[in-house]
Motif scaffolding. Structure first.
Motif, PDB file in Angstrom:
ATOM      1  N   GLU A 150     -35.917  48.716   0.273  1.00 15.42           N
ATOM      2  CA  GLU A 150     -36.664  47.504  -0.047  1.00 15.42           C
ATOM      3  C   GLU A 150     -35.704  46.357  -0.356  1.00 15.42           C
ATOM      4  N   GLN A 151     -34.597  46.682  -0.992  1.00 17.17           N
ATOM      5  CA  GLN A 151     -33.631  45.645  -1.349  1.00 17.17           C
ATOM      6  C   GLN A 151     -33.063  44.974  -0.113  1.00 17.17           C
ATOM      7  N   LEU A 152     -32.693  45.766   0.907  1.00 13.70           N
ATOM      8  CA  LEU A 152     -32.116  45.180   2.115  1.00 13.70           C
ATOM      9  C   LEU A 152     -33.160  44.391   2.897  1.00 13.70           C
ATOM     10  N   LEU A 153     -34.385  44.891   2.962  1.00 11.42           N
ATOM     11  CA  LEU A 153     -35.448  44.133   3.626  1.00 11.42           C
ATOM     12  C   LEU A 153     -35.644  42.784   2.937  1.00 11.42           C
ATOM     13  N   THR A 154     -35.580  42.785   1.624  1.00 12.46           N
ATOM     14  CA  THR A 154     -35.723  41.546   0.864  1.00 12.46           C
ATOM     15  C   THR A 154     -34.524  40.640   1.082  1.00 12.46           C
ATOM     16  N   GLU A 155     -33.320  41.210   1.118  1.00 16.76           N
ATOM     17  CA  GLU A 155     -32.113  40.425   1.364  1.00 16.76           C
ATOM     18  C   GLU A 155     -32.196  39.671   2.688  1.00 16.76           C
ATOM     19  N   LEU A 156     -32.882  40.247   3.653  1.00 16.29           N
ATOM     20  CA  LEU A 156     -33.009  39.620   4.970  1.00 16.29           C
ATOM     21  C   LEU A 156     -34.159  38.611   5.030  1.00 16.29           C
ATOM     22  N   SER A 157     -34.777  38.339   3.894  1.00 18.69           N
ATOM     23  CA  SER A 157     -35.874  37.363   3.799  1.00 18.69           C
ATOM     24  C   SER A 157     -37.079  37.762   4.654  1.00 18.69           C
ATOM     25  N   ILE A 158     -37.272  39.049   4.836  1.00 18.93           N
ATOM     26  CA  ILE A 158     -38.501  39.525   5.463  1.00 18.93           C
ATOM     27  C   ILE A 158     -39.563  39.585   4.374  1.00 18.93           C
ATOM     28  N   PRO A 159     -40.688  38.890   4.538  1.00 17.43           N
ATOM     29  CA  PRO A 159     -41.691  38.853   3.476  1.00 17.43           C
ATOM     30  C   PRO A 159     -42.160  40.254   3.095  1.00 17.43           C
ATOM     31  N   ALA A 160     -42.386  40.470   1.811  1.00 17.77           N
ATOM     32  CA  ALA A 160     -42.765  41.792   1.319  1.00 17.77           C
ATOM     33  C   ALA A 160     -44.030  42.317   1.998  1.00 17.77           C
ATOM     34  N   ALA A 161     -44.931  41.412   2.340  1.00 16.39           N
ATOM     35  CA  ALA A 161     -46.183  41.834   2.984  1.00 16.39           C
ATOM     36  C   ALA A 161     -45.956  42.460   4.354  1.00 16.39           C
ATOM     37  N   PHE A 162     -44.761  42.268   4.932  1.00 20.47           N
ATOM     38  CA  PHE A 162     -44.487  42.792   6.266  1.00 20.47           C
ATOM     39  C   PHE A 162     -43.419  43.888   6.263  1.00 20.47           C
ATOM     40  N   HIS A 163     -43.000  44.327   5.086  1.00 20.35           N
ATOM     41  CA  HIS A 163     -42.013  45.399   5.033  1.00 20.35           C
ATOM     42  C   HIS A 163     -42.527  46.655   5.715  1.00 20.35           C
ATOM     43  N   ASP A 164     -43.790  47.010   5.445  1.00 19.67           N
ATOM     44  CA  ASP A 164     -44.342  48.221   6.050  1.00 19.67           C
ATOM     45  C   ASP A 164     -44.462  48.083   7.563  1.00 19.67           C
ATOM     46  N   LEU A 165     -44.814  46.881   8.041  1.00 22.40           N
ATOM     47  CA  LEU A 165     -44.928  46.667   9.485  1.00 22.40           C
ATOM     48  C   LEU A 165     -43.584  46.902  10.157  1.00 22.40           C
ATOM     49  N   VAL A 166     -42.532  46.331   9.590  1.00 21.53           N
ATOM     50  CA  VAL A 166     -41.196  46.492  10.162  1.00 21.53           C
ATOM     51  C   VAL A 166     -40.743  47.941  10.055  1.00 21.53           C
ATOM     52  N   ARG A 167     -40.921  48.517   8.880  1.00 19.51           N
ATOM     53  CA  ARG A 167     -40.490  49.893   8.644  1.00 19.51           C
ATOM     54  C   ARG A 167     -41.226  50.862   9.569  1.00 19.51           C
ATOM     55  N   ASP A 168     -42.546  50.699   9.670  1.00 16.16           N
ATOM     56  CA  ASP A 168     -43.328  51.639  10.475  1.00 16.16           C
ATOM     57  C   ASP A 168     -43.018  51.510  11.961  1.00 16.16           C
ATOM     58  N   SER A 169     -42.735  50.291  12.409  1.00 17.46           N
ATOM     59  CA  SER A 169     -42.435  50.119  13.835  1.00 17.46           C
ATOM     60  C   SER A 169     -41.161  50.870  14.215  1.00 17.46           C
ATOM     61  N   TRP A 170     -40.206  50.935  13.267  1.00 21.91           N
ATOM     62  CA  TRP A 170     -38.969  51.692  13.514  1.00 21.91           C
ATOM     63  C   TRP A 170     -39.229  53.190  13.445  1.00 21.91           C
ATOM     64  N   ARG A 171     -39.947  53.616  12.440  1.00 28.03           N
ATOM     65  CA  ARG A 171     -40.190  55.052  12.260  1.00 28.03           C
ATOM     66  C   ARG A 171     -41.064  55.634  13.348  1.00 28.03           C
ATOM     67  N   ARG A 172     -41.893  54.804  13.948  1.00 28.70           N
ATOM     68  CA  ARG A 172     -42.687  55.263  15.098  1.00 28.70           C
ATOM     69  C   ARG A 172     -41.897  55.183  16.404  1.00 28.70           C
ATOM     70  N   ALA A 173     -40.650  54.709  16.303  1.00 27.73           N
ATOM     71  CA  ALA A 173     -39.786  54.564  17.485  1.00 27.73           C
ATOM     72  C   ALA A 173     -40.461  53.703  18.546  1.00 27.73           C
ATOM     73  N   GLU A 174     -41.047  52.593  18.090  1.00 27.65           N
ATOM     74  CA  GLU A 174     -41.663  51.677  19.046  1.00 27.65           C
ATOM     75  C   GLU A 174     -40.593  51.155  20.004  1.00 27.65           C
ATOM     76  N   PRO A 175     -40.824  51.240  21.306  1.00 30.21           N
ATOM     77  CA  PRO A 175     -39.777  50.919  22.285  1.00 30.21           C
ATOM     78  C   PRO A 175     -39.465  49.431  22.338  1.00 30.21           C
TER      79      PRO A 175
END
Length: 385
Positions: free
Chosen positions: A71-96
């Motif tokens: 969460e700290q690194l996502l915040t450091e990159l100025s990705i809004p907290a409301a979209f942390h799960d969207l970004v995280r899940d897209s990676w974990r689902r291996a979205e191409p």
């Protein structure tokens, strides 16, 4: 690496326009410039550009994997907290993902230095993948270049191959902001590559994408948009009403949301933190005092800058160069300066492309300034020993 003058093709404007390249000239100034080309040796391409591109791409993917676990690194990159799960899940689902571009400072010797990664909405794809290849073929046919002249350029075929892996079970909408000939040229080129892969493609302006009562994105005919290539940066989507509907929409986005990590210039300090001393990286840090003058030998860049906007630099000799722009609402980084090499009156930047996970070619931009901008000229290249 050298810059070589060459005769323009007769009626070159009509030739490139026939390929969908209608933005070859901006405000009476050349954007496409075939009065010269850059020549590379095979070793320069394979050892100094292609190999580092492959390595840096894998390093970026490793950084993404670290960021989504923090969460700290996502915040450091100025990705809004409301979209942390969207970004995280897209990676974990291996979205191409499809493509990206590294920008290098390289003068023909020594390691190429990474200036930034453009991994969400990189443009100049049409110019690199089609227009300079057509130029090469016609210059060989006319005898201006020898038959053995080549390019580091498999972009078109690599795009077709990568797009084919997405399958053709449903249509694919390609979108850009209405009124941008450059963005439309890029998306139309990608549509042609997708059509070669057997995919049913459509265009829609970003402004025309709607939302139905079920929370699905729809086109003007009310058809649900199942797959969307959007030439629109995730950091903008995060700030728009459009973004609130992404997670529940059921739409597959290309590029996926995890690309918001690599396209953010905040990744450059993370690359240096995790791989400090790598020969293709420059020291980079989050700027603690962006209101202060840039120190000599440093470059200041906003996290979300595009096309050179809001960049400031100071050379080792004390020369200061800066570009104005709108990107003032996020943190900045400070990066050690690797000055662009100068050929005649022009400073030259190399864009090295990745398609899927494979290095796919280069494009050359040059400018009269040390900062490469939207108006900077695009020149073709040749690989010839």
């Amino acid at each position: 690496m050298e810059k070589i003058r060459i005769a323009e093709r007769p009626n070159w404007q009509a030739r490139v326009e026939a390929q969908g390249f209608g933005f070859h000239t901006f405000d009476g100034e050349r954007y496409w410039d075939e009065r010269a080309y850059y020549r590379f040796t095979e070793r320069q391409v394979t050892h100094d550009l292609e190999s580092p591109t492959r390595v840096l791409h894998q390093m970026c993917l490793e950084v993404v994997d670290r960021v989504v676990q923090s969460e700290q690194l996502l915040t450091e990159l100025s990705i809004p907290a409301a979209f942390h799960d969207l970004v995280r899940d897209s990676w974990r689902r291996a979205e191409p993902h499809l493509y990206g571009r590294f920008d290098f400072s390289y003068n023909g010797s020594g390691p190429a230095k990474l200036l930034e990664a453009n991994y969400d909405t990189p443009t100049s794809l049409l110019e690199a993948g089609a227009i300079q290849l057509l130029w090469l073929e016609e210059q060989i046919a006319s005898g201006e270049l020898p038959a053995q002249a080549n390019q580091f350029n498999t972009l078109a075929e690599d795009l077709v191959r990568a797009l084919a892996t997405f399958g053709n079970a449903s249509p694919w909408w390609f979108s850009a902001i209405a009124g941008s000939s450059e963005d439309r040229g890029t998306t139309d080129f990608l549509r042609r590559m997708a059509a070669h892969a057997g995919i049913d493609t459509r265009h829609i302006d970003l402004q025309d994408i709607g939302l139905d009562t079920q929370g699905r994105f729809i086109d003007l005919a009310g058809e649900p948009i199942t797959r969307l290539f959007k030439l629109h940066a995730w950091e903008h989507i995060f700030e728009e009403p459009f973004g609130q509907a992404v997670a529940a929409s059921g739409t597959q986005f290309i590029e996926p949301a995890w690309k918001a990590i690599i396209s953010n210039k905040g990744i450059l300090p993370l690359l240096w933190r995790f791989f400090e001393g790598h020969p293709n990286l420059l020291p980079a840090f989050v700027d603690p005092a962006p209101a202060k003058p840039v120190a000599q030998g440093r470059v200041r860049k906003p996290f979300f800058s595009r096309e050179g906007a809001n960049i400031e630099l100071c050379t080792e000799q004390g020369q200061r160069v800066e570009e104005s722009g709108p990107y003032t609402d996020a943190p900045y980084i400070l990066q050690a300066m690797a000055p662009l090499p100068r050929f005649g009156d022009s400073y030259t930047l190399i864009g090295s492309w990745v398609v899927g996970d494979v290095p796919a070619g280069i494009g050359i931009r040059e400018d009269d300034s040390l900062i490469t901008k939207d108006s900077s000229r695009f020149l073709p290249h040749v690989v010839l020993d």
